[in-house]
Design an enzyme around this catalytic site. Structure first.
Site, short mmCIF file in Angstrom:
data_model
loop_
_atom_site.label_atom_id
_atom_site.label_comp_id
_atom_site.label_asym_id
_atom_site.label_seq_id
_atom_site.Cartn_x
_atom_site.Cartn_y
_atom_site.Cartn_z
N ARG A 1 0.81 -1.22 0.00
CA ARG A 1 0.00 0.00 0.00
C ARG A 1 0.84 1.28 0.00
O ARG A 1 0.56 2.20 -0.74
CB ARG A 1 -1.02 0.01 1.14
CG ARG A 1 -0.44 -0.02 2.52
CD ARG A 1 -1.54 0.10 3.57
NE ARG A 1 -2.49 -0.99 3.48
CZ ARG A 1 -3.81 -0.85 3.64
NH1 ARG A 1 -4.31 0.33 3.89
NH2 ARG A 1 -4.59 -1.88 3.57
N THR A 2 1.89 1.31 0.80
CA THR A 2 2.71 2.53 0.83
C THR A 2 3.45 2.71 -0.49
O THR A 2 3.51 3.81 -1.05
CB THR A 2 3.70 2.49 2.00
OG1 THR A 2 2.98 2.28 3.21
CG2 THR A 2 4.49 3.78 2.11
N ARG B 1 12.06 2.39 2.36
CA ARG B 1 11.54 1.67 3.52
C ARG B 1 12.57 0.63 3.90
O ARG B 1 13.09 -0.10 3.04
CB ARG B 1 10.22 1.00 3.21
CG ARG B 1 9.86 -0.03 4.29
CD ARG B 1 8.44 -0.39 4.33
NE ARG B 1 7.60 0.73 4.71
CZ ARG B 1 6.32 0.59 5.02
NH1 ARG B 1 5.76 -0.60 5.01
NH2 ARG B 1 5.59 1.64 5.34
N HIS C 1 7.53 7.04 10.36
CA HIS C 1 6.84 6.88 9.08
C HIS C 1 6.16 8.22 8.81
O HIS C 1 4.95 8.36 8.95
CB HIS C 1 5.82 5.74 9.21
CG HIS C 1 5.22 5.30 7.90
ND1 HIS C 1 5.48 5.94 6.70
CD2 HIS C 1 4.36 4.30 7.61
CE1 HIS C 1 4.81 5.34 5.74
NE2 HIS C 1 4.12 4.35 6.26
N LYS D 1 21.58 -10.74 -2.65
CA LYS D 1 22.87 -11.39 -2.91
C LYS D 1 23.96 -10.84 -2.01
O LYS D 1 25.14 -11.14 -2.17
CB LYS D 1 23.28 -11.19 -4.38
CG LYS D 1 22.31 -11.82 -5.36
CD LYS D 1 22.61 -11.38 -6.78
CE LYS D 1 21.46 -11.78 -7.71
NZ LYS D 1 21.46 -10.96 -8.92
#
Lengths: 206, 307
Positions: B55-56, B105, B133, B83
């Site tokens: 959603r974000t 994020r 946030h 990796k």
């Protein structure tokens, strides 16, 4: 929101200001422009007035008031902020956004008259035309300005001009309206001798 | 606004209000028949997500695309990060690709701050660990202002897993900056150690706080972060701290129920409450796009100089 002082070149730049239009002059000019609008649009049929913020908005309202006084018709009045459509956004810091308020009934098939205080490079009007397209497809778009100071950079002309005012690029034109600035008047600000460099960015009035 | 949006703790009241006012203008764009602006044409926004968040990420993507920016989604899974590439190497890669903004994020608190020292573009924190946030808090404040007309003077109650919640932290700083008074309600085990130094009231009794609240914000119980026994059973948590229909009835008439999503219906919020007229859950999603458009415009819309 830009404060009135921040967007007023007379207070931003040092220089010599001379008044070129008084409050009475502006009243007479607005009245004449209202008559011209009525004449050219057959009594204001399907006209929508959209002011370009900041000072185009009170001008649009004044034109509507004069039209009402003369002909008794109420023209829808709104505002259209062209900021996000400008081509010079990257040339300076972030510009604050202004209100866009399209009147009920929209602009589709209408005669939209854009109203601004000063016509200079024409870039604001170009951006406003793009902004307008996002809201619909008017039958005709016309332009009304209180002051045309010349120096066009794009093929744009006004349909209704309050006052043609030849200026130098180094000068700036400050329109003051009582709704925003407390009093009416149009000033030309010339840079002081030796300060010509300060006018390197003449900037079109918002 | 400065070159980045990393937290609401250091966001001034003036800057926060500029974001909210700009978001208000952006919301009007959604009313136009053409919902796309050319403003950020030619700019590149990279969504750099080290944690799953549909959603974000989607919200930022929609916001950037409405402003005509190019969007690159860079998720950790299936990329060089899995990796073993370090954050710094990833940052340098993005830098070389010419990213004008990086929306980041990360599961580690503070990662966007580090990133901001490595890249030339703007960094937007889209959630870092249990820290902040900021765009969520801005959209919450925006939602309150649209519904109730103001944020200043509101009594806001934040309920639930405050310990792990970056949404709670960002909201506490932003809402108090904007003049709201905030109360946090949670079991003692789900409050952080330093909560006494926060500018908030602390309560353990939801029923006592609800009648005085203009806004109640329910937080999700984050199962993925529940590494210890924070409460005996979900049922007990739900009974003491869940917003059921009876509890919601004790709220003032005008009060809003907010939730940052995703909701666990029946756990922290009852279905009937989540779907009621006072719930702003769906509005919050729409407002999120407007607020993120505002943030991207303010960071990328000019020459980069502070005006």
């Amino acid at each position: 929101m830009a404060s009135a002082a921040a967007s007023d070149p007379a207070s931003r730049r040092p220089g010599i200001a001379r008044t070129v239009l008084s409050a009475d002059d502006i009243t007479r000019i607005v009245s004449r422009m209202a008559h011209q609008i009525l004449e050219k649009t057959s009594g204001g049929a399907s006209v929508v007035l959209l002011g370009v913020p900041t000072r185009g908005v009170p001008l649009a309202h004044r034109l509507a008031q004069r039209v009402h006084a003369v002909e008794g018709v109420d023209l829808p009045v709104g505002s259209l902020d062209p900021t996000m459509y400008r081509d010079d956004l990257r040339l300076r810091g972030v510009r604050p956004l202004e209100v866009t308020e399209i009147p009920d009934g929209g602009v589709d098939g209408r005669v939209v008259i854009l109203v601004d205080d000063v016509l200079y490079s024409g870039r604001t009007v170009r951006a406003a035309l793009d902004a307008l397209a996002a809201y619909g497809r008017p039958r005709t778009v016309q332009l009304a300005v209180l002051v045309d100071r010349g120096h066009r950079e794009l093929p744009i002309r006004a349909d209704y001009v309050g006052k043609n005012m030849p200026t130098s690029r180094r000068e700036s034109v400050a329109v003051r309206l009582r709704e925003i600035d407390g009093a009416d008047g149009v000033l030309i600000v010339s840079p002081e001798a030796g300060l010509t460099g300060a006018a390197a960015d003449p900037g079109e009035l918002p | 606004m400065k070159g980045h949006l990393l937290s609401t703790e250091d966001l001034s009241r003036d800057d926060a209000l500029v974001v909210l006012d700009t978001a208000e203008r952006m919301a009007r764009v959604a009313e136009a028949s053409v919902r796309k602006l050319p403003t950020l044409r030619g700019r590149t926004v990279v969504n750099l997500f080290f944690e799953d968040s549909t959603r974000t990420r989607t919200s930022f993507e929609v916001a950037a695309k409405r402003l005509s920016a190019d969007v690159i989604n860079f998720s950790a899974r299936g990329s060089s990060v899995s990796k073993g590439e370090s954050l710094k190497d990833t940052a340098q890669t993005l830098e070389a690709m010419g990213a004008d903004a990086v929306v980041c994020r990360h599961p580690a608190s503070g990662a966007p701050h580090r990133l901001a020292t490595w890249v030339r573009g703007s960094v937007v924190n889209a959630g870092d660990g249990t820290h902040e946030h900021p765009t969520q808090a801005l959209l919450d404040a925006f939602t309150m202002r649209r519904r109730l007309g103001r944020v200043d003077g509101l009594a806001v109650t934040i309920v639930g897993d405050v310990l792990h919640s970056r949404v709670a932290r960002s909201n506490v700083w932003l809402l108090t900056t904007l003049g709201a008074s905030v109360t946090v309600v949670a079991p003692p085990t789900l409050l952080p150690l330093g909560v006494s130094s926060w500018p908030v009231e602390v309560s353990y009794d939801l029923d006592a706080v609800l009648p005085k609240s203009d806004v109640v914000m329910m937080l999700r119980v984050q199962r993925e972060r529940m590494s210890a026994a924070f409460f005996p059973t979900e049922r007990e948590y739900s009974r003491r701290y869940g917003l059921d229909v009876d509890r919601a009835a004790t709220l003032p008439e005008h009060a809003l129920v907010m939730h940052p999503g995703p909701m666990v219906r029946g756990m922290e919020i009852a279905s009937a409450v989540a779907d009621s007229a006072r719930s702003t859950v769906v509005e919050q999603v729409a407002n999120g796009v407007s607020v993120r458009m505002a943030v991207l415009y303010l960071l990328l819309g000019g020459s980069g100089e502070v005006s």
